[in-house]
Enzyme design. Structure first.
Site, PDB file in Angstrom:
ATOM      1  N   SER A 119       0.834  -1.209   0.000  1.00  7.74           N
ATOM      2  CA  SER A 119       0.000   0.000   0.000  1.00  7.74           C
ATOM      3  C   SER A 119       0.861   1.248   0.000  1.00  7.74           C
ATOM      4  O   SER A 119       0.375   2.324  -0.314  1.00  7.74           O
ATOM      5  CB  SER A 119      -0.866   0.046   1.254  1.00  7.74           C
ATOM      6  OG  SER A 119      -1.694  -1.066   1.319  1.00  7.74           O
ATOM      7  N   HIS A 140      -1.827  -3.212  -6.831  1.00  5.99           N
ATOM      8  CA  HIS A 140      -2.450  -2.824  -5.566  1.00  5.99           C
ATOM      9  C   HIS A 140      -3.942  -3.142  -5.621  1.00  5.99           C
ATOM     10  O   HIS A 140      -4.733  -2.397  -6.201  1.00  5.99           O
ATOM     11  CB  HIS A 140      -2.205  -1.332  -5.314  1.00  5.99           C
ATOM     12  CG  HIS A 140      -2.645  -0.862  -3.976  1.00  5.99           C
ATOM     13  ND1 HIS A 140      -3.235   0.355  -3.755  1.00  5.99           N
ATOM     14  CD2 HIS A 140      -2.594  -1.469  -2.759  1.00  5.99           C
ATOM     15  CE1 HIS A 140      -3.519   0.487  -2.467  1.00  5.99           C
ATOM     16  NE2 HIS A 140      -3.151  -0.610  -1.843  1.00  5.99           N
ATOM     17  N   GLU A 152      -4.838  -0.974  -8.820  1.00  8.02           N
ATOM     18  CA  GLU A 152      -3.905   0.056  -9.289  1.00  8.02           C
ATOM     19  C   GLU A 152      -2.643  -0.668  -9.742  1.00  8.02           C
ATOM     20  O   GLU A 152      -2.071  -1.451  -8.980  1.00  8.02           O
ATOM     21  CB  GLU A 152      -3.550   1.021  -8.146  1.00  8.02           C
ATOM     22  CG  GLU A 152      -4.676   1.968  -7.746  1.00  8.02           C
ATOM     23  CD  GLU A 152      -4.279   2.930  -6.625  1.00  8.02           C
ATOM     24  OE1 GLU A 152      -4.699   4.088  -6.660  1.00  8.02           O
ATOM     25  OE2 GLU A 152      -3.577   2.511  -5.681  1.00  8.02           O
ATOM     26  N   ASN A 190      -5.275   5.962  -2.105  1.00  7.28           N
ATOM     27  CA  ASN A 190      -4.942   6.322  -0.723  1.00  7.28           C
ATOM     28  C   ASN A 190      -4.495   7.775  -0.600  1.00  7.28           C
ATOM     29  O   ASN A 190      -4.680   8.409   0.442  1.00  7.28           O
ATOM     30  CB  ASN A 190      -3.865   5.390  -0.164  1.00  7.28           C
ATOM     31  CG  ASN A 190      -4.448   4.029   0.184  1.00  7.28           C
ATOM     32  OD1 ASN A 190      -5.660   3.888   0.316  1.00  7.28           O
ATOM     33  ND2 ASN A 190      -3.603   3.026   0.327  1.00  7.28           N
TER      34      ASN A 190
HETATM   35  P1  NAD Z   1      -2.059  -9.586   6.847  1.00  8.16           P
HETATM   36  O1  NAD Z   1      -1.353  -9.256   8.120  1.00  8.16           O
HETATM   37  O2  NAD Z   1      -3.500  -9.952   6.882  1.00  8.16           O
HETATM   38  O3  NAD Z   1      -1.292 -10.763   6.089  1.00  8.16           O
HETATM   39  C1  NAD Z   1       0.094 -10.754   5.881  1.00  8.16           C
HETATM   40  C2  NAD Z   1       0.556 -12.201   5.851  1.00  8.16           C
HETATM   41  O4  NAD Z   1       1.922 -12.216   5.395  1.00  8.16           O
HETATM   42  C3  NAD Z   1       0.518 -12.901   7.218  1.00  8.16           C
HETATM   43  O5  NAD Z   1      -0.240 -14.085   7.124  1.00  8.16           O
HETATM   44  C4  NAD Z   1       2.002 -13.181   7.486  1.00  8.16           C
HETATM   45  O6  NAD Z   1       2.205 -14.405   8.201  1.00  8.16           O
HETATM   46  C5  NAD Z   1       2.547 -13.278   6.072  1.00  8.16           C
HETATM   47  N1  NAD Z   1       3.994 -13.157   5.944  1.00  8.16           N
HETATM   48  C6  NAD Z   1       4.851 -12.410   6.678  1.00  8.16           C
HETATM   49  N2  NAD Z   1       6.106 -12.614   6.256  1.00  8.16           N
HETATM   50  C7  NAD Z   1       6.058 -13.481   5.221  1.00  8.16           C
HETATM   51  C8  NAD Z   1       7.019 -14.085   4.368  1.00  8.16           C
HETATM   52  N3  NAD Z   1       8.315 -13.815   4.510  1.00  8.16           N
HETATM   53  N4  NAD Z   1       6.598 -14.953   3.433  1.00  8.16           N
HETATM   54  C9  NAD Z   1       5.281 -15.236   3.296  1.00  8.16           C
HETATM   55  N5  NAD Z   1       4.321 -14.694   4.065  1.00  8.16           N
HETATM   56  C10 NAD Z   1       4.704 -13.839   5.021  1.00  8.16           C
HETATM   57  O7  NAD Z   1      -1.828  -8.301   5.903  1.00  8.16           O
HETATM   58  P2  NAD Z   1      -2.703  -7.820   4.666  1.00  8.16           P
HETATM   59  O8  NAD Z   1      -3.696  -6.832   5.152  1.00  8.16           O
HETATM   60  O9  NAD Z   1      -3.125  -8.987   3.866  1.00  8.16           O
HETATM   61  O10 NAD Z   1      -1.606  -6.973   3.861  1.00  8.16           O
HETATM   62  C11 NAD Z   1      -0.689  -7.586   2.992  1.00  8.16           C
HETATM   63  C12 NAD Z   1      -0.143  -6.538   2.036  1.00  8.16           C
HETATM   64  O11 NAD Z   1      -1.237  -5.973   1.308  1.00  8.16           O
HETATM   65  C13 NAD Z   1       0.558  -5.370   2.698  1.00  8.16           C
HETATM   66  O12 NAD Z   1       1.635  -4.968   1.892  1.00  8.16           O
HETATM   67  C14 NAD Z   1      -0.504  -4.289   2.738  1.00  8.16           C
HETATM   68  O13 NAD Z   1       0.038  -2.991   2.739  1.00  8.16           O
HETATM   69  C15 NAD Z   1      -1.224  -4.558   1.446  1.00  8.16           C
HETATM   70  N6  NAD Z   1      -2.625  -4.084   1.354  1.00  8.16           N
HETATM   71  C16 NAD Z   1      -3.509  -4.268   2.381  1.00  8.16           C
HETATM   72  C17 NAD Z   1      -4.829  -3.863   2.238  1.00  8.16           C
HETATM   73  C18 NAD Z   1      -5.842  -4.081   3.335  1.00  8.16           C
HETATM   74  O14 NAD Z   1      -6.928  -3.466   3.277  1.00  8.16           O
HETATM   75  N7  NAD Z   1      -5.586  -4.922   4.317  1.00  8.16           N
HETATM   76  C19 NAD Z   1      -5.252  -3.258   1.048  1.00  8.16           C
HETATM   77  C20 NAD Z   1      -4.342  -3.114  -0.002  1.00  8.16           C
HETATM   78  C21 NAD Z   1      -3.031  -3.527   0.165  1.00  8.16           C
END
Ligand code: NAD
Length: 282
Positions: A119, A140, A152, A190
């Protein structure tokens, strides 16, 4: 690049949604996470999400089973790296992602594209951690991924036209609407959404109106389906604060400074729905 197989790194909120979107569209997906428990949770989420579609008769039970069968899981990121398109959706942490990109680069096929769902982290910076910056791009997605249409597509400084074209085509094939965006703090959505929410928090902090009144005003006055403060409770106040800090530091412009009330509520642990308290009680 003809993308046939997908790797998803991270099985959390976004990772399992991305895996679901590709699996439903017919692509074999390898989803990885560091912990088996995270993979189990991710698969359960996909199962429940598809089951809702079956109940609503938007999908047959057979199609659900076929989609689920297309998702393979593994605890080593290298398993996902065997794919034509690897989408990184691991925890939002710069050091973690830089290490992950170097490891994925070493393990992936030379022609594979590596995308990040970050993000806030610079795609150019992640690309520079690999030997294939032309084949690195931002994808994204928005939460919940199976429902939200937008993706995106963020071009880093070195992203090639071929990489962009391949990723744009695949995004359309899974039914998403891609929008091309330059690599810049907060990208497009964002950059606009989070300052609007932040301004609502300034207004609340200054006593202009109550939370319910601010939300009602924005719903009725701008035709928004949800008010900015209720939305912030869903996103998480900590996530909102993190994005504002990325904008503030990225542009070095005081117009992005986080509202003092936002900072204080995060300090108090009032993070929104996930902690049972934000601008509203849950
Ligand atoms: P989350 O915490 O729900 O999930 C992240 C996962 O990554 C966890 O299960 C964790 O165990 C895993 N992880 C950590 N290190 C790892 C590795 N080395 N190899 C494999 N897996 C690993 O987080 P999320 O909300 O799914 O966010 C993930 C990404 O998406 C982030 O970069 C975030 O900025 C982006 N994002 C989130 C949203 C949202 O609304 N939550 C929206 C758009 C983008």
């Amino acid at each position: 690049m003809d993308i046939k197989t997908i790797g998803v790194v991270g099985a959390g909120t976004m990772g399992n949604g991305i895996a679901q979107a590709f699996a439903v569209a017919g692509f074999p997906v390898t989803m990885t996470d560091v912990a088996q428990a995270a993979l189990d949770r991710g698969l359960k989420t996909v199962d429940a999400s598809l089951e809702r579609l079956v109940k609503k008769e938007k999908m047959t039970a057979a199609d659900k089973a076929a989609a689920l069968a297309r998702i393979r899981t593994a605890t080593k990121a290298e398993a996902a790296a065997a794919a034509d398109l690897v989408i990184e959706a691991a925890t939002e942490n710069l050091d973690l992602k830089l290490r992950l990109f170097a490891a994925l680069d070493a393990a992936a096929k030379p022609e594979a594209i590596i995308a990040s769902n970050t993000s806030s982290i610079s795609i150019t910076r992640l690309a520079a951690a690999t030997q294939r910056p032309a084949q690195v791009i931002g994808m994204h997605f928005f939460n919940p991924v199976p429902v939200m249409q937008l993706v995106e597509l963020i071009r880093g400084l070195a992203t090639s036209d071929a990489t962009y074209a391949a990723v744009e085509a695949i995004a359309k094939r899974i039914g998403k609407a891609p929008v091309k965006v330059k690599n810049s703090p907060g990208f497009v959505v964002n950059r606009m959404l989070c300052p609007m929410i932040n301004e609502a928090i300034f207004a609340l902090g200054e006593g202009l109106a109550t939370a319910a009144e601010i939300d009602e005003a924005m719903k009725l006055g701008c035709n928004h389906p949800i008010g900015p403060l209720a939305l912030c409770d869903m996103i998480g106040l900590d996530v909102e604060l993190a994005v504002m800090n990325v904008l503030y530091e990225g542009f070095k412009d005081s117009k992005y400074r986080p509202a003092p009330l936002l900072v204080e509520m995060v300090e108090a642990g009032y993070l929104g729905r996930k902690t049972g308290r934000g601008f509203y009680p849950y």
